[in-house]
Design a protein around this motif. Sequence first.
Motif, PDB file in Angstrom:
ATOM      1  N   SER A 140       3.681  -5.775   0.174  1.00 53.36           N
ATOM      2  CA  SER A 140       3.142  -6.005  -1.174  1.00 53.36           C
ATOM      3  C   SER A 140       1.855  -5.215  -1.374  1.00 53.36           C
ATOM      4  O   SER A 140       1.632  -4.608  -2.434  1.00 53.36           O
TER       5      SER A 140
ATOM      6  N   LEU B 288       9.950  -1.587  -4.848  1.00 54.21           N
ATOM      7  CA  LEU B 288       9.416  -2.895  -5.226  1.00 54.21           C
ATOM      8  C   LEU B 288      10.549  -3.863  -5.563  1.00 54.21           C
ATOM      9  O   LEU B 288      10.475  -5.053  -5.239  1.00 54.21           O
TER      10      LEU B 288
ATOM     11  N   PHE C 289       2.603  -1.501  -1.963  1.00 53.41           N
ATOM     12  CA  PHE C 289       3.046  -1.226  -3.329  1.00 53.41           C
ATOM     13  C   PHE C 289       1.900  -1.360  -4.321  1.00 53.41           C
ATOM     14  O   PHE C 289       1.771  -0.551  -5.248  1.00 53.41           O
ATOM     15  N   ARG C 290       1.068  -2.372  -4.145  1.00 51.53           N
ATOM     16  CA  ARG C 290      -0.084  -2.527  -5.044  1.00 51.53           C
ATOM     17  C   ARG C 290      -0.955  -1.282  -5.017  1.00 51.53           C
ATOM     18  O   ARG C 290      -1.353  -0.761  -6.069  1.00 51.53           O
TER      19      ARG C 290
ATOM     20  N   GLU D 191       1.433 -10.467  -3.032  1.00 58.29           N
ATOM     21  CA  GLU D 191       0.537 -10.369  -1.871  1.00 58.29           C
ATOM     22  C   GLU D 191      -0.297 -11.628  -1.706  1.00 58.29           C
ATOM     23  O   GLU D 191      -0.479 -12.136  -0.587  1.00 58.29           O
TER      24      GLU D 191
ATOM     25  N   SER E 221       2.746  -6.827  -7.641  1.00 59.46           N
ATOM     26  CA  SER E 221       2.530  -6.641  -6.204  1.00 59.46           C
ATOM     27  C   SER E 221       1.356  -7.486  -5.726  1.00 59.46           C
ATOM     28  O   SER E 221       1.410  -8.095  -4.642  1.00 59.46           O
TER      29      SER E 221
ATOM     30  N   LYS F 284       1.830  -3.077 -10.574  1.00 61.78           N
ATOM     31  CA  LYS F 284       0.683  -3.214  -9.665  1.00 61.78           C
ATOM     32  C   LYS F 284       0.280  -4.682  -9.542  1.00 61.78           C
ATOM     33  O   LYS F 284       0.035  -5.198  -8.442  1.00 61.78           O
TER      34      LYS F 284
ATOM     35  N   LYS G 151      11.112  -7.492  -3.837  1.00 59.43           N
ATOM     36  CA  LYS G 151      11.278  -8.728  -4.603  1.00 59.43           C
ATOM     37  C   LYS G 151      12.592  -9.410  -4.251  1.00 59.43           C
ATOM     38  O   LYS G 151      12.654 -10.645  -4.142  1.00 59.43           O
TER      39      LYS G 151
END
Length: 309
Positions: free
Chosen positions: A41, A134, A44-45, A27, A23, A20, A138
């Motif tokens: 981002s 994720l 995903f967070r 972001e 992400s 988390k 990345k």
Amino acid sequence: MGNYVTLSLELNLFFLRIMKEHSLFLESGFLAKDESLIKRSQWFRQNFEELLGETTRISNETVGQPVLDSHEIVTVYTKCAEEKTSRLTGISIDTGITDAQEKLQSGCNVRCGHLMHRKVHELNQKAIRLVRGLIELKEDALRSIKSCNIFAFQYPLLIEHILREAKLYGSFLMELEQRGTISKSCMRATEIFWNQIMMEHAWFIRGLLDPCEKELFETADHMGKEFCNLLNEAKERECAAIGELAEKTIEQTKQIQEFKTAGTQGILNCEIQSMILPLLADHVLREANHYLRLLEEGCECPDKEILNV
């Protein structure tokens, strides 16, 4: 069955928060023009945060006391670091999850039956899908940064660093789903992986400090060199001989843990000039806490090939 449930929850409580925050760091590090990366981002967070909340709700009296005592899930600084980071970045963070995790108690809950097993299996499957996504984000970001197609307030090495951690998490989740446990393997593999992580943490801290922080810069530089030496020693030794290095590694990890604790306090109190987000300071402290527990418990780790070091 209980072992699968407990190991899964402990793993997810630690790594879902880490993912988390990865992400969030991504972001906050992209420029406004790279809106698609920011939105990915953010997605995903939010989804890792939701899954972390779900994990926390079913974890009470089901996780081990050593994990809670290690402060790898939350520290005494986590909530304050979240609040300050949210204010600085404008990114919303659910601190209620941290409140709930601070109240977690250990034990072997009687709910560790088939229903709990199914819930944890579904949780792991969700985590696997999120981690895979994720990892892809990345990798996309890393390629774009390295090819000079985008600029980001992230070191390329930092993206590689958090990519390795995501792959490690994914490998653990897959092993839990395939075997119901996490195999005990050679301590050498874990030391190689986490010594590299600790070394890079020292480098990142060094590189994000304001030039005026000369003493802290020198300390971080020294820490990086020490872990670099340990990393090289671990790579050279066979599994049978790695125990000789364990005490030295534990001592060095305790030192970087103390350094990170002081750094987190200093950043939260605005006593250290740097480009380090408060939550990043707490984040690397939790990872040191996690590694120290692994060292003191004798290390549960995957094979060297999985670690990809």
